[in-house]
Design a protein around this motif. Structure first.
Motif, short mmCIF file in Angstrom:
data_model
loop_
_atom_site.label_atom_id
_atom_site.label_comp_id
_atom_site.label_asym_id
_atom_site.label_seq_id
_atom_site.Cartn_x
_atom_site.Cartn_y
_atom_site.Cartn_z
N LEU A 1 -9.24 -47.22 31.67
CA LEU A 1 -7.78 -47.14 31.65
C LEU A 1 -7.23 -46.71 33.01
CD1 LEU A 1 -5.65 -47.64 29.42
CD2 LEU A 1 -5.48 -45.17 29.18
N LEU A 2 -6.27 -47.51 33.52
CA LEU A 2 -5.62 -47.22 34.79
C LEU A 2 -4.17 -46.79 34.61
CD1 LEU A 2 -6.93 -50.24 36.92
CD2 LEU A 2 -7.87 -47.92 36.81
N THR A 3 -3.48 -47.39 33.64
CA THR A 3 -2.06 -47.11 33.42
C THR A 3 -1.83 -46.70 31.98
OG1 THR A 3 -1.36 -48.70 35.11
CG2 THR A 3 0.27 -48.09 33.44
N LEU A 4 -1.13 -45.58 31.79
CA LEU A 4 -0.80 -45.11 30.45
C LEU A 4 0.68 -44.75 30.43
CD1 LEU A 4 -1.64 -44.25 27.59
CD2 LEU A 4 -2.20 -41.99 28.53
N ALA A 5 1.45 -45.42 29.55
CA ALA A 5 2.89 -45.17 29.43
C ALA A 5 3.18 -44.67 28.03
CB ALA A 5 3.67 -46.45 29.72
N LEU A 6 3.62 -43.42 27.95
CA LEU A 6 3.95 -42.78 26.67
C LEU A 6 5.38 -42.25 26.71
CD1 LEU A 6 0.62 -40.81 26.11
CD2 LEU A 6 1.30 -42.94 25.00
N ASP A 7 6.27 -42.95 27.40
CA ASP A 7 7.65 -42.51 27.55
C ASP A 7 8.37 -42.47 26.19
OD1 ASP A 7 6.69 -44.60 29.55
OD2 ASP A 7 8.07 -43.47 30.80
N ASP A 8 9.42 -41.67 26.14
CA ASP A 8 10.37 -41.69 25.02
C ASP A 8 9.72 -41.42 23.67
OD1 ASP A 8 12.34 -42.45 26.91
OD2 ASP A 8 11.80 -44.54 26.68
N ASN A 9 8.78 -40.49 23.63
CA ASN A 9 8.17 -40.09 22.38
C ASN A 9 8.53 -38.64 22.07
OD1 ASN A 9 6.46 -42.33 21.15
ND2 ASN A 9 5.79 -42.42 23.29
N PHE B 1 2.99 -42.21 32.80
CA PHE B 1 4.42 -42.14 32.52
C PHE B 1 4.65 -41.34 31.24
CE2 PHE B 1 3.50 -46.04 34.83
CZ PHE B 1 4.42 -46.00 35.87
N LEU B 2 5.25 -40.17 31.38
CA LEU B 2 5.48 -39.28 30.24
C LEU B 2 6.93 -38.83 30.16
CD1 LEU B 2 2.32 -37.02 30.64
CD2 LEU B 2 2.68 -38.76 28.89
N SER B 3 7.85 -39.59 30.72
CA SER B 3 9.25 -39.17 30.76
C SER B 3 9.86 -39.14 29.37
CB SER B 3 10.06 -40.12 31.66
OG SER B 3 10.14 -41.41 31.09
N ASN B 4 10.88 -38.30 29.22
CA ASN B 4 11.68 -38.20 28.00
C ASN B 4 10.82 -37.88 26.77
OD1 ASN B 4 14.11 -38.17 26.63
ND2 ASN B 4 14.10 -40.37 26.22
N ASP C 1 5.18 -39.59 36.36
CA ASP C 1 6.56 -39.44 35.94
C ASP C 1 6.62 -38.44 34.78
OD1 ASP C 1 9.19 -39.60 35.20
OD2 ASP C 1 9.22 -41.78 34.92
N LEU C 2 7.14 -37.26 35.06
CA LEU C 2 7.33 -36.21 34.05
C LEU C 2 8.81 -35.89 33.87
CD1 LEU C 2 4.46 -33.76 35.09
CD2 LEU C 2 4.51 -35.20 33.06
N SER C 3 9.68 -36.80 34.24
CA SER C 3 11.12 -36.55 34.20
C SER C 3 11.62 -36.42 32.76
CB SER C 3 11.86 -37.67 34.92
OG SER C 3 11.62 -38.93 34.30
N TYR C 4 12.78 -35.76 32.63
CA TYR C 4 13.44 -35.59 31.33
C TYR C 4 12.52 -34.97 30.29
CZ TYR C 4 17.16 -38.40 33.32
OH TYR C 4 18.16 -38.85 34.14
N ASN C 5 11.96 -33.82 30.65
CA ASN C 5 11.16 -33.04 29.73
C ASN C 5 11.67 -31.59 29.73
OD1 ASN C 5 8.75 -34.46 28.37
ND2 ASN C 5 8.74 -35.33 30.44
N GLU C 6 10.88 -30.68 29.24
CA GLU C 6 11.29 -29.28 29.12
C GLU C 6 10.35 -28.37 29.89
OE1 GLU C 6 11.34 -28.82 24.88
OE2 GLU C 6 12.62 -30.60 24.64
N ARG C 7 9.81 -28.89 30.98
CA ARG C 7 8.88 -28.11 31.79
C ARG C 7 9.62 -26.97 32.48
NH1 ARG C 7 4.31 -30.32 30.65
NH2 ARG C 7 3.90 -28.11 30.84
N ASN C 8 8.94 -25.83 32.57
CA ASN C 8 9.49 -24.71 33.31
C ASN C 8 8.37 -24.05 34.10
OD1 ASN C 8 8.10 -22.93 31.49
ND2 ASN C 8 9.81 -23.18 30.03
N GLY C 9 8.66 -22.96 34.73
CA GLY C 9 7.65 -22.29 35.54
C GLY C 9 7.73 -22.71 36.99
N THR C 10 6.70 -22.42 37.72
CA THR C 10 6.68 -22.63 39.17
C THR C 10 5.71 -23.74 39.55
OG1 THR C 10 7.23 -20.30 39.56
CG2 THR C 10 6.26 -21.52 41.40
N ILE C 11 6.16 -24.59 40.45
CA ILE C 11 5.30 -25.63 41.03
C ILE C 11 4.95 -25.20 42.44
CG2 ILE C 11 5.26 -28.00 41.90
CD1 ILE C 11 4.95 -28.02 39.04
N SER C 12 3.67 -25.21 42.74
CA SER C 12 3.24 -24.78 44.07
C SER C 12 2.14 -25.69 44.59
CB SER C 12 2.76 -23.32 44.02
OG SER C 12 1.60 -23.23 43.20
#
Length: 379
Positions: A282-290, A311-314, A336-347
């Motif tokens: 597997l090279l590409t996995l799209a699980l958006d909008d779930n 792709f894990l957006s929304n 792609d992790l956009s439109y989620n509820e991630r919090n904390g610090t990215i470093s």
């Protein structure tokens, strides 16, 4: 991608654009002129048609160098800027009985139905009608094209169900029906297409698996050569608890798209990773909008050996991004992790091992960025 496939298709065939010894046949030349008259050619794309007696020299027309028969017709319109053909497809096309390649993509046929007489072009191996504003139902007559290898009907305005007659296309390798308005049950007869490598039937909004037999999705496991599968927006896949184990039997799968079918963690986590034969391919996995949460990350880490596009957006991915994310997902090119509820610090620690990353989307989360002054992003 399809244009590249077309080039490879032509390399294996005996094409020519006219020569001194053989010219096209009179009947086929007249057929092409009748087609031209039925088209509305706003941009003079067919201006060469009729400019000489030998139609093998006309744009988009290629012939067999031994017989002079027209075997290829490439009349795709331009995309940027849009320069489509309009009007009608003349029945004179049926006079091109040696045609094995027909490309009418990027045109505008004003929601007219795909002509039923296409089914009489029994030597067709390649039929591309992508994004040409065809409407109505898919003609069952297409099921007569037993030599067809590529059928692309995606991004049109097609309605009704997928005809089970397409299962008669025993040579089919690529089937694109995505981005239409198709409805009803996906016919399990598609499992008879044992040569199929690409199956794209997502983004139709009205397709579903048989309500009366939610194990009917098992026909997918017959498609052992599949490299690309798109079932996005198939409405009731989340009720089929054996979906992932069945897809997991596909040993060559490189691209899997399962966007927006209300999938929750249990739909994935109920399958042990060692039951997924595609984990190495597997090279590409799209699980958006779930409706997925962060608990799926351990499974993703088990798919990470070659995964390049994720792709894990929304979704409902919350909490911090795991510190070992970059170490476990170090093959990623796109994330792609956009439109989620991630919090904390990215470093720095999250990205130091993502040396191949080129595209990152963390927008619409609640993340705090904290990088050292001398840190250089790998993308």
């Amino acid at each position: 991608m399809l244009h590249l496939q077309a080039e490879l298709f032509m390399i294996g065939s005996c094409w020519r654009m006219g020569d001194a010894n053989t010219s096209c046949l009179h009947k086929e030349r007249q057929a092409l002129l009748s087609m031209k008259n039925a088209f509305v050619d706003d941009y003079s794309c067919l201006s060469s048609w009729g400019s000489s007696l030998d139609c093998c020299h006309w744009s988009g027309t290629l012939c067999n160098r031994h017989t002079g028969h027209v075997e290829m017709l490439d009349l795709h319109g331009d995309d940027h800027p849009r320069r489509p053909l309009r009007g009608e497809i003349s029945t004179s096309l049926m006079d091109l009985q040696n045609l094995n390649y027909l490309n009418l993509s990027f045109n505008d046929f004003n929601e007219s139905q795909i002509p039923k007489f296409f089914g009489s072009l029994t030597k067709l191996q390649y039929l591309d009608l992508y994004w040409s504003s065809f409407g109505g139902k898919i003609p069952i007559e297409l099921g007569k094209l037993s030599d067809l290898r590529v059928l692309n009907l995606s991004s049109n305005l097609l309605v009704g169900s997928i005809p089970f007659h397409l299962a008669n296309l025993s040579s089919l390798q690529k089937l694109h029906l995505d981005s239409n308005d198709l409805v009803g049950n996906i016919p399990n007869q598609l499992g008879n297409l044992s040569s199929l490598e690409i199956l794209q039937i997502g983004y139709n909004d009205g397709l579903k698996i048989d309500d009366k037999s939610l194990v009917a999705i098992e026909w997918l496991s017959n498609l052992r050569l599949l490299t690309s599968l798109d079932l996005s927006y198939v409405s009731n896949l989340n009720y089929s608890h054996n979906l992932l184990p069945i897809i997991g039997k596909l040993p060559n799968l490189r691209e899997l798209q399962l966007a927006s079918y209300n999938m929750i963690d249990n739909n994935i986590l109920s399958t042990p990773p060692f039951h997924l034969n595609f984990s190495a391919s597997l090279l590409t996995l799209a699980l958006d909008d779930n409706k997925l949460t962060s608990s799926l990350f351990p499974l993703l880490f088990n798919l990470s050996s070659n995964l390049t596009h994720l792709f894990l957006s929304n979704n409902h991915l919350g909490g911090p991004i795991p510190d070992d994310f970059g170490r476990n997902m170090n093959s990623l090119v796109t994330l792609d992790l956009s439109y989620n509820e991630r919090n904390g610090t990215i470093s720095d620690i999250h990205f130091d091992n993502l040396t191949n990353l080129q595209c990152l989307d963390l927008s619409d989360n609640l993340l705090t960025l904290k990088f050292s002054a001398n840190w250089i992003p790998p993308f």
